[in-house]
Design a protein around this motif. Sequence first.
Motif, PDB file in Angstrom:
ATOM      1  N   LYS A 103      35.182  54.120  28.810  1.00 52.31           N
ATOM      2  CA  LYS A 103      35.224  52.707  29.184  1.00 52.31           C
ATOM      3  C   LYS A 103      36.622  52.296  29.635  1.00 52.31           C
ATOM      4  O   LYS A 103      37.616  52.519  28.940  1.00 52.31           O
ATOM      5  N   TRP A 104      36.679  51.708  30.822  1.00 53.43           N
ATOM      6  CA  TRP A 104      37.910  51.146  31.352  1.00 53.43           C
ATOM      7  C   TRP A 104      37.762  49.626  31.377  1.00 53.43           C
ATOM      8  O   TRP A 104      36.768  49.091  31.876  1.00 53.43           O
ATOM      9  N   ARG A 105      38.733  48.921  30.824  1.00 47.84           N
ATOM     10  CA  ARG A 105      38.712  47.458  30.736  1.00 47.84           C
ATOM     11  C   ARG A 105      39.611  46.866  31.811  1.00 47.84           C
ATOM     12  O   ARG A 105      40.744  47.287  32.008  1.00 47.84           O
ATOM     13  N   ARG A 106      39.093  45.862  32.503  1.00 48.39           N
ATOM     14  CA  ARG A 106      39.838  45.250  33.603  1.00 48.39           C
ATOM     15  C   ARG A 106      41.066  44.508  33.071  1.00 48.39           C
ATOM     16  O   ARG A 106      41.011  43.815  32.064  1.00 48.39           O
ATOM     17  N   LEU A 107      42.183  44.682  33.771  1.00 44.69           N
ATOM     18  CA  LEU A 107      43.405  43.977  33.403  1.00 44.69           C
ATOM     19  C   LEU A 107      43.373  42.539  33.913  1.00 44.69           C
ATOM     20  O   LEU A 107      42.734  42.231  34.929  1.00 44.69           O
ATOM     21  N   ASN A 108      44.070  41.673  33.193  1.00 41.05           N
ATOM     22  CA  ASN A 108      44.225  40.276  33.581  1.00 41.05           C
ATOM     23  C   ASN A 108      45.714  39.968  33.717  1.00 41.05           C
ATOM     24  O   ASN A 108      46.508  40.320  32.837  1.00 41.05           O
ATOM     25  N   PHE A 109      46.087  39.295  34.797  1.00 39.38           N
ATOM     26  CA  PHE A 109      47.460  38.868  34.997  1.00 39.38           C
ATOM     27  C   PHE A 109      47.453  37.375  35.283  1.00 39.38           C
ATOM     28  O   PHE A 109      46.765  36.914  36.188  1.00 39.38           O
ATOM     29  N   GLY A 110      48.200  36.622  34.495  1.00 40.69           N
ATOM     30  CA  GLY A 110      48.228  35.178  34.663  1.00 40.69           C
ATOM     31  C   GLY A 110      46.878  34.537  34.451  1.00 40.69           C
ATOM     32  O   GLY A 110      46.564  33.524  35.074  1.00 40.69           O
ATOM     33  N   GLY A 111      46.071  35.129  33.569  1.00 38.10           N
ATOM     34  CA  GLY A 111      44.742  34.595  33.287  1.00 38.10           C
ATOM     35  C   GLY A 111      43.700  34.920  34.340  1.00 38.10           C
ATOM     36  O   GLY A 111      42.564  34.464  34.256  1.00 38.10           O
ATOM     37  N   LYS A 112      44.051  35.727  35.333  1.00 34.35           N
ATOM     38  CA  LYS A 112      43.126  36.052  36.418  1.00 34.35           C
ATOM     39  C   LYS A 112      42.778  37.544  36.382  1.00 34.35           C
ATOM     40  O   LYS A 112      43.673  38.383  36.395  1.00 34.35           O
TER      41      LYS A 112
END
Length: 280
Positions: A103-112
């Motif tokens: 499982k790869w989890r999507r990164l979030n930057f600045g809440g996006k």
Amino acid sequence: MPLIRNRYGKGRVRVMRIHRDGEQHEVSQLSVKAMIEGDFARAYTHADNSTSVATDTIKNIVNVVARENTALCAEEFCQVLANRYLDTYPQIASVAISAHETKWRRLNFGGKPHPHSFVLDSNGEPFVDVAATRGGPPALTSGIDGFAFMKSTQSGWENYPRDRYTTLPPTADRMCATSMVASWKWSAKPSSYPAANARILDTLLEVFGTTYSKSVQDSLYRMGEAALASVPEIAEISMACPNMHFIPINLSAFGLDNNNDVFLPTDEPHGQIECTVGRG
């Protein structure tokens, strides 16, 4: 003596699928085991291979079905795969498919949510090293071991020396993934070690995930620069990054292109990129 039961197949067929919806990428990494039963007894008892499907063919079908079905979840993919074997080979009576997903989890930057940058679930082991002697302050190092992250595009490897030993073609669009060991030496005490550690890791990931990488070397140096700028209490940061390779699978024998959609995940042998970035 009777042959009571038999089955065979292919195990650890590792495949990474990327489904592209514009700039948004979805990734699915599976390790598949496909086992078949049916009219194969004579291969055991009479050395007769006339009905036996080669295990390499069993593996190829996993890759073909992966290319044709990049958007399916693991459950749907395995059902389509099982039916492909049954529909193709009448001598197969039953199919057992098992698939374990990385499982790869999507990164979030600045809440996006970022469209193509990910970290591995259950990721990494934080560590601390202290070296203490009488008469002086302890030397304190923090870090993380085995922290895996990747992006499915925005990475390249070009303009390197090429000679008669070189087989790797240059590319301006490849997957880039690593399982990083990173450590940073403290020169002063921050207001909160946990908060500073989290800020360092967030900074490393943001530089990696949001900028084009001309090489892992290029990314590591810029990641180190940004970490030092973000947390003034560290004196230097060291990173060791073995490549997690995703090799495009050649599907031309089946009349299919790949289009950077289906890959073989492997980490042996791997490139090993290391650097330390400090203050001048």
